[in-house]
Scaffold this motif. Structure first.
Motif, mmCIF file in Angstrom:
data_model
loop_
_atom_site.group_PDB
_atom_site.id
_atom_site.type_symbol
_atom_site.label_atom_id
_atom_site.label_comp_id
_atom_site.label_asym_id
_atom_site.label_seq_id
_atom_site.Cartn_x
_atom_site.Cartn_y
_atom_site.Cartn_z
ATOM 1 N N ALA A 1 0.858 -1.191 0.000
ATOM 2 C CA ALA A 1 0.000 0.000 0.000
ATOM 3 C C ALA A 1 0.890 1.236 0.000
ATOM 4 O O ALA A 1 1.429 1.611 1.049
ATOM 5 C CB ALA A 1 -0.904 0.001 1.216
ATOM 6 N N PRO A 2 1.113 1.866 -1.176
ATOM 7 C CA PRO A 2 1.913 3.093 -1.209
ATOM 8 C C PRO A 2 1.242 4.196 -0.391
ATOM 9 O O PRO A 2 0.082 4.538 -0.626
ATOM 10 C CB PRO A 2 1.950 3.443 -2.700
ATOM 11 N N LEU A 3 1.963 4.719 0.578
ATOM 12 C CA LEU A 3 1.442 5.796 1.414
ATOM 13 C C LEU A 3 1.769 7.159 0.827
ATOM 14 O O LEU A 3 0.938 8.055 0.812
ATOM 15 C CB LEU A 3 2.014 5.675 2.833
ATOM 16 N N THR A 4 3.011 7.308 0.372
ATOM 17 C CA THR A 4 3.463 8.488 -0.354
ATOM 18 C C THR A 4 4.346 7.997 -1.487
ATOM 19 O O THR A 4 4.481 6.784 -1.697
ATOM 20 C CB THR A 4 4.274 9.438 0.566
ATOM 21 N N THR A 5 4.948 8.912 -2.204
ATOM 22 C CA THR A 5 5.846 8.501 -3.295
ATOM 23 C C THR A 5 7.110 7.827 -2.760
ATOM 24 O O THR A 5 7.812 7.155 -3.497
ATOM 25 C CB THR A 5 6.255 9.715 -4.143
ATOM 26 N N LYS A 6 7.389 7.993 -1.442
ATOM 27 C CA LYS A 6 8.589 7.402 -0.860
ATOM 28 C C LYS A 6 8.301 6.311 0.171
ATOM 29 O O LYS A 6 9.172 5.511 0.488
ATOM 30 C CB LYS A 6 9.439 8.487 -0.195
ATOM 31 N N ASP A 7 7.087 6.289 0.705
ATOM 32 C CA ASP A 7 6.761 5.353 1.784
ATOM 33 C C ASP A 7 5.769 4.299 1.314
ATOM 34 O O ASP A 7 4.789 4.609 0.633
ATOM 35 C CB ASP A 7 6.169 6.104 2.978
ATOM 36 N N THR A 8 6.018 3.058 1.717
ATOM 37 C CA THR A 8 5.157 1.940 1.347
ATOM 38 C C THR A 8 4.950 1.038 2.552
ATOM 39 O O THR A 8 5.906 0.722 3.277
ATOM 40 C CB THR A 8 5.776 1.118 0.207
ATOM 41 N N ASN B 1 2.788 -10.311 9.330
ATOM 42 C CA ASN B 1 3.873 -9.340 9.399
ATOM 43 C C ASN B 1 3.437 -8.026 8.768
ATOM 44 O O ASN B 1 2.681 -8.012 7.788
ATOM 45 C CB ASN B 1 5.112 -9.850 8.657
ATOM 46 N N LEU B 2 3.954 -6.934 9.335
ATOM 47 C CA LEU B 2 3.734 -5.603 8.785
ATOM 48 C C LEU B 2 5.093 -4.923 8.657
ATOM 49 O O LEU B 2 5.854 -4.848 9.630
ATOM 50 C CB LEU B 2 2.820 -4.774 9.683
ATOM 51 N N ALA B 3 5.388 -4.416 7.449
ATOM 52 C CA ALA B 3 6.658 -3.738 7.201
ATOM 53 C C ALA B 3 6.394 -2.356 6.639
ATOM 54 O O ALA B 3 5.456 -2.162 5.843
ATOM 55 C CB ALA B 3 7.520 -4.544 6.234
ATOM 56 N N LEU B 4 7.196 -1.401 7.056
ATOM 57 C CA LEU B 4 7.142 -0.039 6.532
ATOM 58 C C LEU B 4 8.465 0.256 5.850
ATOM 59 O O LEU B 4 9.527 0.160 6.490
ATOM 60 C CB LEU B 4 6.882 0.965 7.662
ATOM 61 N N ARG B 5 8.391 0.603 4.569
ATOM 62 C CA ARG B 5 9.610 0.860 3.784
ATOM 63 C C ARG B 5 9.637 2.317 3.353
ATOM 64 O O ARG B 5 8.639 2.843 2.877
ATOM 65 C CB ARG B 5 9.665 -0.049 2.557
ATOM 66 N N ARG B 6 10.798 2.926 3.497
ATOM 67 C CA ARG B 6 10.976 4.310 3.056
ATOM 68 C C ARG B 6 12.180 4.377 2.125
ATOM 69 O O ARG B 6 13.269 3.885 2.448
ATOM 70 C CB ARG B 6 11.178 5.261 4.232
ATOM 71 N N VAL B 7 11.978 5.001 0.958
ATOM 72 C CA VAL B 7 13.081 5.260 0.032
ATOM 73 C C VAL B 7 13.776 6.528 0.508
ATOM 74 O O VAL B 7 13.199 7.625 0.457
ATOM 75 C CB VAL B 7 12.563 5.427 -1.407
ATOM 76 N N THR B 8 14.985 6.384 0.996
ATOM 77 C CA THR B 8 15.706 7.520 1.565
ATOM 78 C C THR B 8 16.365 8.385 0.508
ATOM 79 O O THR B 8 16.526 9.586 0.688
ATOM 80 C CB THR B 8 16.770 7.030 2.558
ATOM 81 N N SER B 9 16.772 7.772 -0.595
ATOM 82 C CA SER B 9 17.399 8.514 -1.688
ATOM 83 C C SER B 9 17.387 7.637 -2.918
ATOM 84 O O SER B 9 16.861 6.514 -2.895
ATOM 85 C CB SER B 9 18.842 8.910 -1.323
ATOM 86 N N ALA B 10 17.991 8.130 -3.989
ATOM 87 C CA ALA B 10 18.081 7.328 -5.213
ATOM 88 C C ALA B 10 19.011 6.138 -5.024
ATOM 89 O O ALA B 10 19.011 5.213 -5.841
ATOM 90 C CB ALA B 10 18.577 8.203 -6.364
ATOM 91 N N LYS B 11 19.773 6.142 -3.933
ATOM 92 C CA LYS B 11 20.768 5.085 -3.706
ATOM 93 C C LYS B 11 20.327 4.036 -2.695
ATOM 94 O O LYS B 11 21.011 3.028 -2.535
ATOM 95 C CB LYS B 11 22.083 5.707 -3.243
ATOM 96 N N GLY B 12 19.223 4.260 -1.976
ATOM 97 C CA GLY B 12 18.904 3.265 -0.971
ATOM 98 C C GLY B 12 17.543 3.432 -0.338
ATOM 99 O O GLY B 12 16.816 4.392 -0.596
#
Length: 559
Positions: A170-177, A196-207
């Motif tokens: 479920a994309p929350l924002t363009t960076k958070d899922t 399980n519940l996981a929260l992923r954040r794209v911190t930059s173009a590298k990671g």
């Protein structure tokens, strides 16, 4: 060069095909084609009111095509968006004064924004269903043990384990899922589940980084963290740590993976794992268009092994692959071989035979349907029995061929016919319009064609005797199908210049005097022509370039 025309050829005028020029045509080539068609369609050449009206419509269409393709900015927009991109109203189209390169850059940016918006509406569900089957009674039993039992003559096959897992994003924002996943497992009557519940954040173009929490009735609560980072364009690292809480206490675990691009098609991996099953693993993976190779070594507790696998990819439309692997370690040795093939637009079917000591013989059947995987491991015997290996190899092949002939091919054929019928219905009005334009063009060409034929006859040049365009039925197995062709003798003769006919690499349905007689089906152009008094014949594919005359087209008088 990619174009919006490729996605929606029906319903959009292909200006390149109309002018019979290459997509890389120069200004001089465009101008020459434009002048030629203007001479053909100029309204002042016709006195009949109806012919004059038809000529004016075709003349305006040719003029419109030339105006677009002769202007660099308009041409760049047309190449990317198609004809609809030329209508600025309602579109976020780039400024007309930008260069073609800038227009394409802007287009890529708009595409990225659309993908981000589409991403926010997507849950990307993924799932796996695994059903383990115990079929050892088929090959490994004593007949006398069952003689006195009711139904003892029938081998006993049972389902002894099952696993179901599912996840959604479920994309929350363009960076958070947010990622929610769960699983249920059962084995010989005992089972359990986890969530399980996981929260992923794209911190930059590298990671990116990820935090995960979970709970289950077999392992207890779980807390974990995971990070991914590109250190260089060719080198990345993944680190993961977790705490598993159970009745035996807290069990920590750490996993680190280092990966590097060794060349364009090869990756090298180093993995270190500490925790319940500590190990060190190194592997090399080479993936090319025609093959996939993996070599891995692991030192660990309780598993230490060496593994090598190879997969060959056939370059066919069914994406057929054959594979084999050898794995040897403290647990024994296992040899596996198998194949997989695409059976429909979204489905891939595969079968693998596993022969090992002391594992025995197993058959693994896997079906991938979009993002869902169905897995059926069938354990045949605990011993190395040649009969089990033979039936595990031949059985799936015979079954697949039978299903292919009786179910899959009729279904795909019916689906294709259904899609074609929908396409014909949606484009019926447009095709009717194109047919009227083609018939009008042929009437306007009559006088020009008469003069061209007279000129060609005087020099023993190129004369088109007959030409047909559409679907030809030449295969005896398809005699029940009806040929769908139109006569294009006049339009082709009109394109002859100086005893030569040159057609560019584009669909011929857009040529003056042509239209599509069989939407969505494979088409060809068949031409019977005379050059220097000798008969010639050629059959050309719809999008193939064609140059005539050629000596290879000559019809041998003895045949």
């Amino acid at each position: 060069m990619a174009s919006a025309l490729d996605d929606d050829e029906i319903g959009n005028d292909d200006y390149y095909s109309l002018l019979n020029v290459r997509r890389e045509a120069t200004q001089e080539e465009l101008k020459a084609a434009y002048r030629r068609l203007c001479m053909l369609y100029h309204p002042d050449k016709h006195r009949d009111p109806e012919l004059k009206r038809q000529a004016e419509q075709l003349f305006n269409l040719v003029h419109e095509a030339y105006e677009v393709l002769s202007d660099p900015q308009s041409r760049a927009i047309y190449d990317i968006y198609g004809k609809r991109g030329l209508d600025v109203e309602g579109w976020e189209v780039v400024e007309r004064k930008r260069t073609p390169a800038e227009i394409r850059e802007e287009y890529e940016r708009l595409q990225t924004e659309r993908e981000e918006r589409r991403l926010q509406q997507r849950t990307n569900p993924k799932g796996t269903i695994s059903v383990g089957i115990d079929a050892t009674d088929l090959f490994d039993r004593y007949e006398e043990d069952y003689e006195d039992m009711v139904g003892g003559g029938v081998p006993h096959v049972e389902i002894n384990k099952m696993h179901i897992s599912q996840s959604i994003e479920a994309p929350l924002t363009t960076k958070d899922t947010a990622i929610l996943s769960g699983s249920l497992s059962t084995h010989n009557g005992n089972g359990g589940g986890t969530i399980n519940l996981a929260l992923r954040r794209v911190t930059s173009a590298k990671g990116w980084g990820e935090v995960e929490v979970g709970a289950g009735d077999t392992h207890g609560p779980l807390f974990g963290m995971k990070i991914f980072r590109n250190l260089t364009p060719r080198f990345f690292v993944t680190a993961q740590c977790g705490l598993q809480f159970s009745s035996r206490g807290v069990r920590p675990g750490v996993t680190t993976v280092l990966a590097r691009h060794l060349d364009k098609n090869t990756m090298g991996y180093l993995q270190w794992r500490w925790g319940i099953q500590s190990s060190m693993n190194t592997s090399i993976v080479r993936d090319t268009k025609s093959s996939h190779f993996t070599f891995a070594m692991q030192l660990g507790i309780p598993h230490t092994f060496m593994m090598m696998s190879y997969q060959y990819k056939f370059q066919d439309e069914d994406q057929t692959k054959i594979k084999g692997s050898v794995k040897s370690g403290f647990f024994g040795t296992v040899v596996e071989y198998g194949a997989e093939r695409k059976i429909s637009r979204h489905s891939v079917l595969g079968a693998t035979v596993s022969v090992g000591v002391p594992q025995g013989v197993s058959l693994k059947i896997k079906l991938n349907r979009a993002s869902q995987t169905y897995f059926f491991p069938i354990h045949l015997t605990d011993q190395l029995l040649p009969s089990a290996v033979f039936y595990a190899t031949v059985g799936p092949l015979v079954f697949y061929l039978a299903i292919q002939q009786l179910v899959i091919r009729p279904y795909v054929r019916a689906q294709k016919e259904q899609d074609l019928e929908k396409q014909r219905e949606s484009s019926a009005s447009n095709i009717a319009k194109k047919k009227q334009e083609a018939e009008a063009a042929v009437l306007l060409m009559q006088e020009s064609v008469r003069r061209i034929i007279e000129a060609e006859e005087s020099r023993m040049g190129l004369i088109i005797l007959n030409a047909w365009y559409g679907k030809f039925v030449t295969d005896n197995s398809r005699k029940h199908e009806r040929a769908k062709v139109i006569d294009v003798t006049v339009p082709l003769q009109c394109l002859v210049k100086d005893s030569k006919l040159i057609l560019t690499e584009a669909t011929k349905s857009g040529l003056p005097g042509f239209y599509d007689p069989c939407v969505g089906e494979e088409k060809s152009l068949k031409v019977l022509y005379q050059f220097r008094g000798v008969m010639h014949q050629v059959l050309s594919g719809d999008t193939e370039p064609l140059r005539i005359p050629k000596q290879s087209h000559r019809i041998d008088a003895d045949t």
